[in-house]
Design an enzyme around this catalytic site. Structure first.
Site, mmCIF file in Angstrom:
data_model
loop_
_atom_site.group_PDB
_atom_site.id
_atom_site.type_symbol
_atom_site.label_atom_id
_atom_site.label_comp_id
_atom_site.label_asym_id
_atom_site.label_seq_id
_atom_site.Cartn_x
_atom_site.Cartn_y
_atom_site.Cartn_z
ATOM 1 N N HIS A 75 0.849 -1.192 0.000
ATOM 2 C CA HIS A 75 0.000 0.000 0.000
ATOM 3 C C HIS A 75 0.891 1.251 0.000
ATOM 4 O O HIS A 75 1.783 1.401 0.828
ATOM 5 C CB HIS A 75 -0.890 -0.029 1.246
ATOM 6 C CG HIS A 75 -1.907 1.060 1.304
ATOM 7 N ND1 HIS A 75 -3.110 1.005 0.628
ATOM 8 C CD2 HIS A 75 -1.914 2.229 1.987
ATOM 9 C CE1 HIS A 75 -3.810 2.098 0.881
ATOM 10 N NE2 HIS A 75 -3.108 2.864 1.701
ATOM 11 N N ASP A 116 0.926 5.363 0.057
ATOM 12 C CA ASP A 116 0.125 6.537 0.419
ATOM 13 C C ASP A 116 0.683 7.807 -0.199
ATOM 14 O O ASP A 116 1.779 8.237 0.139
ATOM 15 C CB ASP A 116 0.094 6.682 1.943
ATOM 16 C CG ASP A 116 -0.806 5.640 2.584
ATOM 17 O OD1 ASP A 116 -1.967 5.526 2.161
ATOM 18 O OD2 ASP A 116 -0.335 4.937 3.496
ATOM 19 N N HIS A 163 -2.832 4.723 -3.081
ATOM 20 C CA HIS A 163 -3.929 5.466 -2.451
ATOM 21 C C HIS A 163 -3.645 6.962 -2.603
ATOM 22 O O HIS A 163 -2.767 7.509 -1.945
ATOM 23 C CB HIS A 163 -3.981 5.037 -0.962
ATOM 24 C CG HIS A 163 -4.973 5.778 -0.132
ATOM 25 N ND1 HIS A 163 -4.965 5.723 1.246
ATOM 26 C CD2 HIS A 163 -6.008 6.596 -0.463
ATOM 27 C CE1 HIS A 163 -5.952 6.469 1.727
ATOM 28 N NE2 HIS A 163 -6.586 7.020 0.712
ATOM 29 N N MET A 219 -4.271 10.568 -1.957
ATOM 30 C CA MET A 219 -4.931 11.544 -1.082
ATOM 31 C C MET A 219 -4.524 12.923 -1.581
ATOM 32 O O MET A 219 -3.762 13.654 -0.938
ATOM 33 C CB MET A 219 -4.484 11.315 0.378
ATOM 34 C CG MET A 219 -5.099 10.067 0.991
ATOM 35 S SD MET A 219 -4.200 9.481 2.432
ATOM 36 C CE MET A 219 -2.952 8.496 1.619
ATOM 37 N N GLY A 270 -4.022 11.183 6.469
ATOM 38 C CA GLY A 270 -2.949 12.168 6.611
ATOM 39 C C GLY A 270 -1.742 11.635 7.357
ATOM 40 O O GLY A 270 -0.615 12.033 7.070
ATOM 41 N N GLY A 289 -6.283 2.437 8.291
ATOM 42 C CA GLY A 289 -6.125 3.337 9.426
ATOM 43 C C GLY A 289 -6.410 2.653 10.754
ATOM 44 O O GLY A 289 -7.509 2.150 10.956
ATOM 45 N N GLY A 290 -5.382 2.600 11.596
ATOM 46 C CA GLY A 290 -5.563 2.042 12.937
ATOM 47 C C GLY A 290 -5.819 0.547 12.953
ATOM 48 O O GLY A 290 -6.404 0.024 13.907
HETATM 49 C C1 DX5 Z 1 -3.447 7.315 6.478
HETATM 50 C C2 DX5 Z 1 -2.934 6.378 5.397
HETATM 51 C C3 DX5 Z 1 -2.731 5.006 5.899
HETATM 52 C C4 DX5 Z 1 -1.666 4.879 6.977
HETATM 53 C C5 DX5 Z 1 -2.155 3.852 7.936
HETATM 54 O O1 DX5 Z 1 -3.765 8.529 5.921
HETATM 55 O O2 DX5 Z 1 -3.852 6.320 4.305
HETATM 56 O O3 DX5 Z 1 -2.489 4.075 4.851
HETATM 57 O O4 DX5 Z 1 -0.416 4.491 6.490
HETATM 58 O O5 DX5 Z 1 -1.293 3.811 9.023
HETATM 59 P P1 DX5 Z 1 -1.666 3.025 10.350
HETATM 60 O O6 DX5 Z 1 -1.893 1.590 9.968
HETATM 61 O O7 DX5 Z 1 -0.457 3.212 11.207
HETATM 62 O O8 DX5 Z 1 -2.892 3.647 10.917
HETATM 63 ZN ZN ZN Z 2 -3.666 4.616 2.785
#
Ligand code: DX5
Ligand code: ZN
Length: 224
Positions: A32, A34, A65, A67, A141, A176-177
């Protein structure tokens, strides 16, 4: 079967090629990636040159992904750099159908993403056109934030809609999380692709970390 997609946001950027290679060896299904622009989200990460740089280090699908605002300008560059899946936020796309079409025309799989406060109804009309729905379980973010459990209802809603519409091939991804506990909750609600950043790259033993998340998700998903 659930898929584990470690997010390189929590990897060591100074040795990204090695990190990606190690993640594949440790059992990742997708990588993945970001992409943040400092406009759509309050952080800046990476662009197509980084996707191109990690591409030779893994055979796994690169799950990109975006953003970013106005993603249409960058889709071609990301696909040419080696992205296999490109996901765009509904909130950033006034002409979502056109954007999704463009991703598929370029030969990549297309995903649509919604933030925690965005209702599922806004992506309902596009479901027959996408390969993947990504439900943010934090506000995008940053890595390392707390899972927002109210999103569980939306995961269930999306999965039910996909079943009703005869679209069982569409992946439902959460981001996320995610750790072993929240992976189980999300998988039980209907998610089959689990993104995890800090819960994988933040751990000394990535293989064990992914195995634990996979086991928890798998057990809950088959029950769900
Ligand atoms: C957040 C990203 C996520 C992030 C997740 O904006 O899109 O992909 O890397 O990180 P964790 O798993 O630590 O919440
Ligand atoms: Zn992501």
């Amino acid at each position: 079967m659930v898929k584990i997609a470690p997010s390189i946001l929590s990897a060591d950027f100074a040795r990204l090629g090695d990190e990606v290679r190690e993640a594949e060896q440790a059992g990742a299904d997708w990588i993945h990636v970001d992409v943040m622009d400092g406009r759509f989200v309050p952080n800046i990460t990476l662009g197509p040159v980084v996707v191109e740089a990690i591409r030779p280090h893994t055979r796994l699908p690169l799950d990109v992904h975006l953003m970013i605002n106005e993603p249409d300008h960058y889709i071609e560059a990301f696909v040419k750099s080696g992205a296999d899946v490109v996901s765009v936020h509904q909130e950033a796309c006034p002409h979502l159908h056109r954007t999704i079409d463009r991703i598929k025309e370029l030969g990549a799989k297309a995903g649509v993403v919604i933030n925690p406060a965005t209702p599922v109804s806004l992506i309902e009309p596009i479901l027959p056109d996408v390969d993947l729905v990504l439900l943010m379980t934090v506000n995008p973010g940053f890595g390392g934030q707390k899972f927002i459990s109210r999103v569980l209802d939306k995961i269930g809603q999306v999965r039910r809609l996909l079943v009703e519409r005869g679209l069982p091939h569409v992946d439902v991804e959460v981001d996320g999380g995610i750790n072993a506990q929240t992976a189980a909750l999300a998988a039980q609600a209907g998610a089959n692709v689990l993104v995890a950043g800090s819960a994988v790259f933040g751990q000394a033993d990535r293989q064990a970390a992914m195995a634990t998340i996979r086991e928890a998700g798998e057990r809950a998903y088959s029950r769900g």
